[in-house]
Design a protein around this motif. Structure first.
Motif, PDB file in Angstrom:
ATOM      1  N   TRP A  31       0.850  -1.197   0.000  1.00 18.52           N
ATOM      2  CA  TRP A  31       0.000   0.000   0.000  1.00 18.52           C
ATOM      3  C   TRP A  31       0.883   1.244   0.000  1.00 18.52           C
ATOM      4  O   TRP A  31       0.655   2.176  -0.758  1.00 18.52           O
ATOM      5  N   MET A  32       1.900   1.241   0.847  1.00 19.61           N
ATOM      6  CA  MET A  32       2.784   2.391   0.949  1.00 19.61           C
ATOM      7  C   MET A  32       3.569   2.594  -0.350  1.00 19.61           C
ATOM      8  O   MET A  32       3.773   3.724  -0.791  1.00 19.61           O
ATOM      9  N   ARG A  33       3.981   1.521  -0.977  1.00 17.66           N
ATOM     10  CA  ARG A  33       4.774   1.599  -2.199  1.00 17.66           C
ATOM     11  C   ARG A  33       4.012   2.275  -3.339  1.00 17.66           C
ATOM     12  O   ARG A  33       4.604   2.928  -4.190  1.00 17.66           O
ATOM     13  N   THR A  34       2.693   2.150  -3.346  1.00 16.04           N
ATOM     14  CA  THR A  34       1.882   2.677  -4.449  1.00 16.04           C
ATOM     15  C   THR A  34       1.295   4.057  -4.166  1.00 16.04           C
ATOM     16  O   THR A  34       0.454   4.530  -4.920  1.00 16.04           O
ATOM     17  N   ARG A  35       1.730   4.683  -3.080  1.00 12.46           N
ATOM     18  CA  ARG A  35       1.233   6.016  -2.725  1.00 12.46           C
ATOM     19  C   ARG A  35       2.400   6.910  -2.324  1.00 12.46           C
ATOM     20  O   ARG A  35       3.475   6.428  -2.027  1.00 12.46           O
ATOM     21  N   THR A  36       2.142   8.224  -2.293  1.00 10.74           N
ATOM     22  CA  THR A  36       3.200   9.166  -1.934  1.00 10.74           C
ATOM     23  C   THR A  36       2.882   9.842  -0.607  1.00 10.74           C
ATOM     24  O   THR A  36       1.730   9.934  -0.199  1.00 10.74           O
ATOM     25  N   GLY A  37       3.930  10.313   0.042  1.00 10.10           N
ATOM     26  CA  GLY A  37       3.775  11.088   1.272  1.00 10.10           C
ATOM     27  C   GLY A  37       3.142  10.324   2.411  1.00 10.10           C
ATOM     28  O   GLY A  37       2.392  10.891   3.204  1.00 10.10           O
ATOM     29  N   VAL A  38       3.432   9.046   2.540  1.00  7.41           N
ATOM     30  CA  VAL A  38       2.787   8.202   3.542  1.00  7.41           C
ATOM     31  C   VAL A  38       3.412   8.419   4.920  1.00  7.41           C
ATOM     32  O   VAL A  38       4.633   8.481   5.062  1.00  7.41           O
ATOM     33  N   GLY A  80      10.791   3.230   6.905  1.00  5.93           N
ATOM     34  CA  GLY A  80      11.493   4.495   6.707  1.00  5.93           C
ATOM     35  C   GLY A  80      10.557   5.671   6.507  1.00  5.93           C
ATOM     36  O   GLY A  80      10.853   6.582   5.730  1.00  5.93           O
ATOM     37  N   ILE A  81       9.406   5.634   7.157  1.00  2.00           N
ATOM     38  CA  ILE A  81       8.449   6.736   7.076  1.00  2.00           C
ATOM     39  C   ILE A  81       8.247   7.293   8.475  1.00  2.00           C
ATOM     40  O   ILE A  81       8.500   6.607   9.460  1.00  2.00           O
ATOM     41  N   PRO A  82       7.778   8.531   8.568  1.00  2.12           N
ATOM     42  CA  PRO A  82       7.464   9.056   9.896  1.00  2.12           C
ATOM     43  C   PRO A  82       6.309   8.270  10.511  1.00  2.12           C
ATOM     44  O   PRO A  82       5.325   7.972   9.833  1.00  2.12           O
ATOM     45  N   VAL A  83       6.457   7.916  11.760  1.00  6.52           N
ATOM     46  CA  VAL A  83       5.416   7.184  12.478  1.00  6.52           C
ATOM     47  C   VAL A  83       5.147   7.930  13.778  1.00  6.52           C
ATOM     48  O   VAL A  83       6.073   8.245  14.516  1.00  6.52           O
TER      49      VAL A  83
END
Length: 117
Positions: A31-38, A80-83
């Motif tokens: 899901w994250m791979r197919t969207r931006t700014g996650v 590697g995204i903000p959580v």
């Protein structure tokens, strides 16, 4: 337990719950791979569910999955995204805006179907 469950092999140390959680993690990665700014928002354990994570894209689209305490920490590290802790930050406004747009779209589609019928 299903009829064929006893014949399925389960790797040592892995039960059905952990297999399900790894499937959830795989879904979230895709899901994250197919969207931006996650960004990720971790929700606390409740009496009904374990720890969950909500991924929110830049346009406000979101998805929620049960990941467990260790899964939430692993996701934060591996993706590697903000959580964020939703208890501290709350949900982003773009998520609420996305839901509002979807409600309007569904209402318009329903009105259009009724008008044509």
């Amino acid at each position: 337990m299903g009829l064929l469950d006893r014949f399925r092999r389960v790797a040592p140390g892995r039960d059905r719950v952990s297999r399900g959680r790894s499937a959830e993690t795989g879904y979230l990665v895709e899901w994250m791979r197919t969207r931006t700014g996650v960004e990720g928002f971790v929700e606390p354990k409740t009496t009904v569910t374990d720890v969950t994570v909500v991924l929110v894209a830049a346009d406000g689209e979101w998805t929620r999955r049960i990941v467990g305490e260790r899964g939430a920490r692993r996701l934060a590290r591996d993706l590697g995204i903000p959580v964020y802790d939703v208890g501290r930050t709350g949900y982003p406004q773009r998520m609420r805006d996305y839901d509002a747009r979807r409600r309007i779209e569904r209402k318009r589609a329903m009105e259009q179907e009724l008008g044509e019928g």
